[in-house]
Design an enzyme around this catalytic site. Structure first.
Site, PDB file in Angstrom:
ATOM      1  N   ASP A   1       1.024  -1.183   0.083  1.00  0.00           N
ATOM      2  CA  ASP A   1      -0.029   0.041   0.047  1.00  0.00           C
ATOM      3  C   ASP A   1       1.019   1.266  -0.052  1.00  0.00           C
ATOM      4  O   ASP A   1       1.496   1.551   1.017  1.00  0.00           O
ATOM      5  CB  ASP A   1      -0.769  -0.040   1.417  1.00  0.00           C
ATOM      6  CG  ASP A   1      -1.851   1.197   1.298  1.00  0.00           C
ATOM      7  OD1 ASP A   1      -1.642   2.109   0.426  1.00  0.00           O
ATOM      8  OD2 ASP A   1      -2.600   1.284   2.298  1.00  0.00           O
ATOM      9  N   VAL A   2       0.996   1.941  -1.146  1.00  0.00           N
ATOM     10  CA  VAL A   2       1.905   2.970  -1.034  1.00  0.00           C
ATOM     11  C   VAL A   2       1.484   4.230  -0.588  1.00  0.00           C
ATOM     12  O   VAL A   2       2.566   5.067  -0.596  1.00  0.00           O
ATOM     13  CB  VAL A   2       2.122   3.545  -2.792  1.00  0.00           C
ATOM     14  CG1 VAL A   2       2.859   2.144  -3.635  1.00  0.00           C
ATOM     15  CG2 VAL A   2       0.876   3.758  -3.139  1.00  0.00           C
TER      16      VAL A   2
ATOM     17  N   ASN B   1       5.319   4.282  -9.749  1.00  0.00           N
ATOM     18  CA  ASN B   1       4.222   4.426 -10.780  1.00  0.00           C
ATOM     19  C   ASN B   1       2.753   4.178 -10.452  1.00  0.00           C
ATOM     20  O   ASN B   1       1.873   4.725 -11.031  1.00  0.00           O
ATOM     21  CB  ASN B   1       4.737   3.242 -11.707  1.00  0.00           C
ATOM     22  CG  ASN B   1       3.282   2.784 -12.540  1.00  0.00           C
ATOM     23  OD1 ASN B   1       2.870   3.446 -13.624  1.00  0.00           O
ATOM     24  ND2 ASN B   1       2.643   1.694 -12.219  1.00  0.00           N
TER      25      ASN B   1
ATOM     26  N   TYR C   1      -7.534  14.342 -10.612  1.00  0.00           N
ATOM     27  CA  TYR C   1      -6.601  13.973 -11.330  1.00  0.00           C
ATOM     28  C   TYR C   1      -5.292  14.900 -11.595  1.00  0.00           C
ATOM     29  O   TYR C   1      -3.814  14.399 -11.555  1.00  0.00           O
ATOM     30  CB  TYR C   1      -6.904  12.713 -12.308  1.00  0.00           C
ATOM     31  CG  TYR C   1      -5.902  12.021 -13.072  1.00  0.00           C
ATOM     32  CD1 TYR C   1      -5.479  10.810 -12.458  1.00  0.00           C
ATOM     33  CD2 TYR C   1      -5.503  12.269 -14.227  1.00  0.00           C
ATOM     34  CE1 TYR C   1      -4.421  10.092 -13.181  1.00  0.00           C
ATOM     35  CE2 TYR C   1      -4.376  11.515 -14.927  1.00  0.00           C
ATOM     36  CZ  TYR C   1      -3.993  10.430 -14.213  1.00  0.00           C
ATOM     37  OH  TYR C   1      -3.075   9.514 -15.089  1.00  0.00           O
TER      38      TYR C   1
ATOM     39  N   ILE D   1      -2.751   6.336 -22.862  1.00  0.00           N
ATOM     40  CA  ILE D   1      -2.068   4.938 -22.727  1.00  0.00           C
ATOM     41  C   ILE D   1      -3.199   3.886 -22.573  1.00  0.00           C
ATOM     42  O   ILE D   1      -4.137   3.735 -21.600  1.00  0.00           O
ATOM     43  CB  ILE D   1      -0.972   4.833 -21.770  1.00  0.00           C
ATOM     44  CG1 ILE D   1      -0.202   5.755 -21.955  1.00  0.00           C
ATOM     45  CG2 ILE D   1      -0.282   3.537 -22.055  1.00  0.00           C
ATOM     46  CD1 ILE D   1       0.506   6.105 -23.292  1.00  0.00           C
TER      47      ILE D   1
ATOM     48  N   THR E   1      -4.458   1.363 -20.727  1.00  0.00           N
ATOM     49  CA  THR E   1      -4.254   0.511 -19.558  1.00  0.00           C
ATOM     50  C   THR E   1      -5.666   0.230 -19.000  1.00  0.00           C
ATOM     51  O   THR E   1      -6.489   1.085 -19.202  1.00  0.00           O
ATOM     52  CB  THR E   1      -3.303   1.091 -18.627  1.00  0.00           C
ATOM     53  OG1 THR E   1      -3.724   2.433 -18.366  1.00  0.00           O
ATOM     54  CG2 THR E   1      -1.788   1.531 -19.269  1.00  0.00           C
TER      55      THR E   1
END
Length: 270
Positions: A63-64, A90, A154, A189, A191
């Site tokens: 968990d960053v 990332n 964002y 991108i 993803t």
């Protein structure tokens, strides 16, 4: 790329998309990779891909946003793989929605995952690399360079990543640390995070809001495919195209590049 073999990297959000592509690309260059994510099966799949190709990798639950877990991750990396010379921050999420209906909880979640984690990861890497040196690569976005309706939180978080990376680069240089810090700014991108962001945006907006945004984006409908087709190159980028830039910034081929924003967007911001 020059002189990457034998180095050690930590890649967050490595279970899929850009993170997985970065982990695989670095391993291909001879880097031992610690692939972290909250998605344990996905991170393990990334490691399996690397090992099947003859590379060396290890996965870890991460968990960053957890400050204490960062200390554990750094210890694990040094114990199992060696001192990291490459940090790829990332991990991230994209929470779309109109500002009028956007909740404070979603705003704070967006900042914690996209911004707080980059601070924690950069700080941890600076502590580990201040004598031995290394490259810190923070994933931002073209949303961190310009505003975009429907993804205000964002944009704010990725803009923060951009300027924090520049400040960290200057600080490393002035303190005499042999550490380079740069940010990468992908365009559209292909993803899971991109697909989920558009899906959430369309689910939470009114018909009038969606119609207005579709017009502004030059698309008949606000969909991932329609927006991608509206890019100058007429397509979405692939995760591997971002990973190539990560490998370059991790290598000695970029030895005099620090504090920069590297845009990989198929001319979207041109």
């Amino acid at each position: 790329m020059r002189n990457l073999k034998g180095r050690v990297a930590i890649v967050t959000g490595a279970a899929s998309g850009i993170g997985r592509a970065c982990a695989v690309a670095l391993a291909h260059e001879g880097v031992a990779v610690l692939a972290t994510d909250i998605d344990d099966p996905g991170a393990k799949e990334t490691v399996d891909l690397i090992e099947k190709r003859g590379g060396k990798a290890l996965s870890a639950h991460h968990d960053v946003t957890d400050e204490a877990r960062w200390d554990e991750i750094m210890t694990l990396c040094e114990t199992e793989l060696g001192r990291p010379a490459i940090m790829v921050n990332n991990a991230g999420v994209a929470i779309g929605g109109a500002i009028l209906e956007f909740s404070l909880a979603d705003w704070q979640k967006q900042m914690a995952i996209n911004m707080d984690s980059v601070f924690l990861g950069t700080r941890a890497a600076m502590r580990a690399m201040q004598e031995s040196g290394g490259s810190i690569i923070n994933l931002s976005s073209i949303a961190g360079l310009r505003g975009s309706a429907g993804v205000s939180a964002y944009c704010a978080s990725k803009g923060g990543v951009r300027l924090f990376s520049k400040a960290a680069a200057v600080e490393c240089g002035q303190l005499g640390f042999p550490i380079r810090v740069n940010s990468i700014h992908p365009g559209i991108i292909d993803t899971p995070i991109w697909q989920k962001s558009i899906a959430r945006m369309t689910d939470t907006m009114s018909a009038d809001q969606l119609a207005a945004l579709s017009t502004q984006n030059g698309a008949n409908a606000l969909s991932a495919d329609a927006i991608a087709r509206g890019a100058p190159m007429g397509r979405a980028g692939q995760p591997e195209e971002i990973a190539d830039m990560v490998v370059f910034l991790a290598s000695d081929s970029s030895s005099y590049i620090s504090g920069q924003e590297l845009v990989v967007d198929g001319a979207m911001t041109a």
